[in-house]
Scaffold this active site. Sequence first.
Site, PDB file in Angstrom:
ATOM      1  NE  ARG A   3     -11.326  -2.444  -1.968  1.00 40.79           N
ATOM      2  CZ  ARG A   3     -10.009  -2.650  -2.075  1.00 40.79           C
ATOM      3  NH1 ARG A   3      -9.544  -3.545  -2.923  1.00 40.79           N
ATOM      4  NH2 ARG A   3      -9.176  -1.956  -1.344  1.00 40.79           N
ATOM      5  CD  GLU A  10      -9.414  -8.546  -3.785  1.00 40.73           C
ATOM      6  OE1 GLU A  10      -8.383  -7.870  -3.886  1.00 40.73           O
ATOM      7  OE2 GLU A  10     -10.354  -8.222  -3.051  1.00 40.73           O
ATOM      8  NE  ARG A  51      -0.985  -6.151  -1.768  1.00 40.00           N
ATOM      9  CZ  ARG A  51      -2.177  -5.657  -2.058  1.00 40.00           C
ATOM     10  NH1 ARG A  51      -3.246  -6.434  -2.058  1.00 40.00           N
ATOM     11  NH2 ARG A  51      -2.327  -4.394  -2.373  1.00 40.00           N
ATOM     12  CG  ASN A 110      -2.445  -4.825  -6.500  1.00 33.61           C
ATOM     13  OD1 ASN A 110      -1.900  -4.806  -7.591  1.00 33.61           O
ATOM     14  ND2 ASN A 110      -3.029  -3.753  -5.987  1.00 33.61           N
ATOM     15  CG  ASP A 111      -5.075  -8.940  -2.464  1.00 34.03           C
ATOM     16  OD1 ASP A 111      -4.060  -9.156  -1.786  1.00 34.03           O
ATOM     17  OD2 ASP A 111      -5.890  -8.049  -2.198  1.00 34.03           O
ATOM     18  NE  ARG A 125      -6.431  -0.068  -2.958  1.00 32.74           N
ATOM     19  CZ  ARG A 125      -5.785   0.098  -4.116  1.00 32.74           C
ATOM     20  NH1 ARG A 125      -5.683   1.308  -4.636  1.00 32.74           N
ATOM     21  NH2 ARG A 125      -5.253  -0.929  -4.728  1.00 32.74           N
ATOM     22  CG  HIS A 128      -2.173  -0.920   0.706  1.00 28.25           C
ATOM     23  ND1 HIS A 128      -2.154  -2.277   0.918  1.00 28.25           N
ATOM     24  CD2 HIS A 128      -3.278  -0.666  -0.022  1.00 28.25           C
ATOM     25  CE1 HIS A 128      -3.223  -2.797   0.371  1.00 28.25           C
ATOM     26  NE2 HIS A 128      -3.932  -1.850  -0.206  1.00 28.25           N
ATOM     27  CB  CYS A 183      -9.149  -2.001  -9.937  1.00 30.19           C
ATOM     28  SG  CYS A 183      -9.591  -3.330  -8.819  1.00 30.19           S
TER      29      CYS A 183
HETATM   30  C1  PEP Z   1      -5.909  -5.800  -5.665  1.00 36.42           C
HETATM   31  O1  PEP Z   1      -5.833  -6.688  -4.818  1.00 36.42           O
HETATM   32  O2  PEP Z   1      -5.415  -5.888  -6.814  1.00 36.42           O
HETATM   33  C2  PEP Z   1      -6.596  -4.547  -5.347  1.00 36.42           C
HETATM   34  C3  PEP Z   1      -6.821  -3.642  -6.276  1.00 36.42           C
HETATM   35  O3  PEP Z   1      -6.963  -4.337  -4.054  1.00 36.42           O
HETATM   36  P1  PEP Z   1      -5.956  -3.853  -2.901  1.00 36.42           P
HETATM   37  O4  PEP Z   1      -4.659  -3.500  -3.568  1.00 36.42           O
HETATM   38  O5  PEP Z   1      -6.610  -2.711  -2.226  1.00 36.42           O
HETATM   39  O6  PEP Z   1      -5.862  -5.083  -2.047  1.00 36.42           O
HETATM   40 MG    MG Z   2      -6.996  -6.580  -3.007  1.00 36.86          MG
END
Ligand code: PEP
Ligand code: MG
Length: 539
Positions: free
Chosen positions: A332, A430, A464, A453-454, A296, A189, A501
């Site tokens: 979200r 995800e 991650r 990302n997840d 978010r 993040h 996303c």
């Molecule tokens: C993701 O997991 O790709 C995502 C966009 O959500 P976050 O990065 O907030 O977990």
């Molecule tokens: Mg995520």
Amino acid sequence: MKLSGVGASEGVAVGPAFVPRTGGPEPERTSIDEGEVEAELRRFRDAVEVVVGRISETADGLRESGNEDEAGIFDFHAEMAEDPELDSAVDERVKNLESPEAAVLAAGEEYAAEFAAMEDEYLSARADDVRDVTRQIAAELMGQAASGFEALHRPSVVLAKSLAPSDTARIQRGMALAFVTAEGSRTSHVSIMARSMGIPAVVGVGDALSGALDAETVAVNGTEGSAITDPDRETVARFEEMSQALAEERAALDQYRYKEARTSDGRRIEVAANLGSASEAEGALEWGAEGVGLFRTEFLFMERDDLPSEDEQYDVYSSVARAFGEKPVIIRTLDVGGDKNLPGIDQIHEDNPFLGWRGIRMSLDTPDLFKSQLRAILRAATHGNLKVMFPMVVEVGELRAAKQILDEARGELEGEGVKVGEVETGVMIETPAAAVCAAELAAESAFFSIGTNDLVQYTLAADRGNERLRRLQDADHPAVLALIRQTCEAAEEANIPVGVCGEAAGEPHMIAQLINLGVTELSMSAPSIPRAKKVISER
Ligand code: PEP
Ligand code: MG
């Protein structure tokens, strides 16, 4: 000294180093002798004077550079430090032989609790300001630098082991020139925040950071993933040149900002922004965002010590809805857990928080909290084109349960005679489970958004945020691409749109692949939008 890590947010910056201390200051002594009372009270008042002087200087600087709103926050801090009520609370405690540092911290906590309990939302949100100020006074009394980000009063390069979203959320705008962290990856993040703040970041520099913590100045190259401590004149000049070149490159991309992105074979790809707060909306529109692919909401919950009310949430969601007008805005629902903890919700220790109680799991277990968020979204939907999206779904039962609570929220509001808007509901893909069950989910969703990302971390079993696993943090892996393909096929079959996303959406090397797989919308940190539009139109 040169530090090497991951270039997590492009750009270069040179500035004074700032190392936030974790936690508040701990009083070295808690009690005093009777004969010390007068001298200690004098010391307390002197410390207040020093802190007020420092705060006022910051406010003046901000005012001179045209940041009137932020200057106002510091004016408030100065008033708080000199507040007669605080003075008399400390006076009483010191006369009862508490040390002034312990007294000001304790009085600050009491004072903060009073603020937190106030009905008025603005005043209740000031509890954190009170704590910031009293901690600064305590730190001054102990001859320490003030703790945490309240001491960040001039634009600086922030050096830290890691930065949680709640840390970055506390930084006053314009005060962070760049981030350098020991931990983290491109999708942690801190990297996401840096990209949306438009500042360079180098993450995952590892233990080498400890050798850099006493640097006075740091030059950061977020494009390359390196930082130089106490750079010599030549280095600074080189960084200035790079900064100039980057500005020129950005200027060349300007022509793409407001263009509709179309591939050479005529496919229209929507390019949207990921937002972490309503205040980013105007900036995102200026970068050319055609909507919000991911709002978010957790940052709204994490910036504070208590939970935001339905009305507060309504204000935030409606302000984004209004800013974007007819353009779609995907809100979200709360996604905490993992590397995002929530003050105000009892989070038990989890050995594997990324495999724990997060996203929709937590929302379904805390239905009152979930419903208040859904009510706020439904009400705000009357001001624009809002959609709602559920994170961390692994099975269709969760989607059904979430939609049922949404229906209940709508029913309640209608029963109360409150106006609600139409909102489509979608699912974040995800988890590998969601991708594998995409056909079932698509049958009951209005849209999909792939959170790479997840999806990458869960598919490749690679945390991650772990800097040692860099090679396993890229969506360009056959297993991840196969899951994206499966998701796109299910979406096409059900005739629903599918976006991305996760950070892969803004990465030039991924864009063509994602479009080839059938993705129709890409959502990213706003400063990446013009380049993504260029990449799409060159495909
Ligand atoms: C993701 O997991 O790709 C995502 C966009 O959500 P976050 O990065 O907030 O977990
Ligand atoms: Mg995520």
